[in-house]
Scaffold this active site. Structure first.
Site, short mmCIF file in Angstrom:
data_model
loop_
_atom_site.label_atom_id
_atom_site.label_comp_id
_atom_site.label_asym_id
_atom_site.label_seq_id
_atom_site.Cartn_x
_atom_site.Cartn_y
_atom_site.Cartn_z
N THR A 157 0.72 -1.30 0.17
CA THR A 157 0.12 0.08 -0.12
C THR A 157 0.75 1.21 -0.01
O THR A 157 1.98 1.47 0.73
CB THR A 157 -0.74 -0.06 1.11
OG1 THR A 157 -1.75 -1.22 1.10
CG2 THR A 157 -1.88 1.10 1.24
N GLY A 158 0.41 2.26 -0.68
CA GLY A 158 1.01 3.42 -0.59
C GLY A 158 1.64 4.20 -1.81
O GLY A 158 1.28 3.61 -2.90
N SER A 159 2.23 5.28 -1.99
CA SER A 159 2.38 5.89 -3.20
C SER A 159 3.57 5.51 -4.06
O SER A 159 3.71 5.47 -5.25
CB SER A 159 2.83 7.44 -2.75
OG SER A 159 4.11 7.63 -2.05
N ASP A 175 6.18 -4.36 -0.91
CA ASP A 175 5.56 -3.02 -0.34
C ASP A 175 6.48 -1.84 -0.02
O ASP A 175 7.72 -1.86 -0.18
CB ASP A 175 4.96 -3.59 1.26
CG ASP A 175 3.87 -2.84 1.67
OD1 ASP A 175 3.66 -1.65 1.14
OD2 ASP A 175 3.03 -3.30 2.56
N ASP A 211 8.18 3.36 5.83
CA ASP A 211 8.52 4.80 5.98
C ASP A 211 9.73 5.00 6.53
O ASP A 211 10.11 6.24 6.37
CB ASP A 211 7.28 5.11 7.34
CG ASP A 211 5.89 4.94 6.88
OD1 ASP A 211 5.58 5.39 5.71
OD2 ASP A 211 5.22 4.31 7.46
N LYS A 258 6.38 0.90 9.42
CA LYS A 258 5.34 1.01 8.29
C LYS A 258 4.05 1.46 8.94
O LYS A 258 4.02 1.32 10.18
CB LYS A 258 5.14 -0.33 7.52
CG LYS A 258 6.29 -0.87 6.78
CD LYS A 258 6.20 -2.23 6.19
CE LYS A 258 4.88 -2.28 5.25
NZ LYS A 258 4.67 -1.22 4.17
N GLY A 259 3.12 1.96 8.16
CA GLY A 259 1.78 2.26 8.80
C GLY A 259 1.57 3.65 8.53
O GLY A 259 0.44 4.25 9.08
N GLY A 292 0.53 4.80 5.71
CA GLY A 292 -0.92 4.81 5.18
C GLY A 292 -2.01 4.06 5.93
O GLY A 292 -3.19 3.92 5.36
N GLU A 330 -0.73 -5.18 6.28
CA GLU A 330 0.57 -5.49 5.83
C GLU A 330 1.55 -6.53 6.33
O GLU A 330 2.37 -7.18 5.63
CB GLU A 330 1.40 -4.10 5.40
CG GLU A 330 0.63 -2.97 4.56
CD GLU A 330 1.38 -1.61 4.67
OE1 GLU A 330 1.05 -0.85 3.75
OE2 GLU A 330 1.78 -1.38 5.72
C1 5RP Z 1 1.18 1.93 4.50
C2 5RP Z 1 2.52 1.79 4.60
C3 5RP Z 1 3.28 2.30 3.33
O1 5RP Z 1 3.89 1.22 2.92
C4 5RP Z 1 4.25 3.12 3.57
O2 5RP Z 1 3.90 4.39 4.50
C5 5RP Z 1 5.04 3.80 2.65
O3 5RP Z 1 4.24 4.65 1.80
P1 5RP Z 1 4.84 5.54 0.64
O4 5RP Z 1 5.27 4.58 -0.41
O5 5RP Z 1 3.62 6.32 0.13
O6 5RP Z 1 6.06 6.15 1.17
O7 5RP Z 1 3.19 1.40 5.50
O8 5RP Z 1 0.58 1.61 5.67
#
Ligand code: 5RP
Length: 226
Positions: free
Chosen positions: A29-31, A84, A87, A97-98, A100, A106
């Protein structure tokens, strides 16, 4: 010099090449994962045959729009590979992580997967996790009690708010974003947090990934767990 968005895309597109025919893939999940989905969608249109298990409702919706075949966790006998974002990650591959809010699903999918790869831009590489925000997932009823408990453990909790409302996870829970001291041993603290009644899961991930793919200002770097 690659921008942050270019770094994410480069890492994600490289990771997409790790996905092989007939795999069951854990889809993060995430960008950064957004770019992974983009590339996988292209590869699927070109004939790649895979199934994915999603780590969030957000990813599920995006995967559907991108024509990535999804299966439930129940139907996934094996997850061959999970990819995945993170952060923050330290040199021993312990990560947070988390960001998002999808940390629980996850973690379930990463734990079940045979192989795990994290993808990121270079800002995620940190010398130490101490002092950073560590999210924990808490069922609504337990929030006041969990707040008391985490304070006793030395953290400052902050209930996550999104768009003016208390954030609700895909599991109907809330997120407490905890900040600890820079000198605190987060992996040790996370063991204590996990043992507290009322905390469903923490965003501290042990060194379960075999490899990280990092988009940097100068190109892609792969680092292996040792
Ligand atoms: C979501 C997550 C994401 O993997 C983490 O926040 C990274 O996101 P991004 O790729 O947008 O920086 O743990 O719960």
């Amino acid at each position: 010099m690659y921008s942050k968005e270019e770094q994410k895309k480069a890492a994600a597109w490289r990771a997409a090449m790790e996905v092989k025919d007939n795999m069951v893939l854990g889809l993060g999940t995430g960008s950064t994962v957004y770019y992974l989905i983009e590339k996988l969608s292209e590869r699927i249109r070109g004939g790649l045959n895979i199934h994915a298990v999603s780590t969030s409702l957000e990813t599920e919706a995006l995967a559907r729009r991108s024509d990535i075949p999804l299966i439930s966790l129940e139907d996934a006998r094996t997850i061959h590979l999970s990819i995945d974002g993170v952060d923050a990650i330290d040199p021993d591959f312990y990560s947070i992580k988390g960001g998002g809010g999808a940390l629980f699903r996850e973690k379930v999918i990463a734990c079940k997967a045979r192989r795990v790869i994290w993808i990121m831009d270079q800002s995620k590489l940190v010398p130490s996790l101490g002092g950073r925000v560590l999210p924990v997932e808490v069922p609504p009823f337990a929030v006041p009690y969990a707040e008391e408990q985490v304070k006793e453990a030395g953290f400052i909790p902050k209930l996550r708010i999104k768009h003016g409302n208390v954030f609700v996870t895909d599991n109907g829970c809330h997120i407490l974003d905890l900040t600890g001291d820079a000198a605190m041993d987060y992996p040790m603290a996370a063991v204590r947090l996990k043992a507290m009644t009322g905390i469903l899961e923490t965003g501290l991930f042990d060194d379960i990934c075999e490899k990280i793919i990092v988009g940097t200002e100068n190109g892609i770097e792969e680092r292996f767990h040792h």
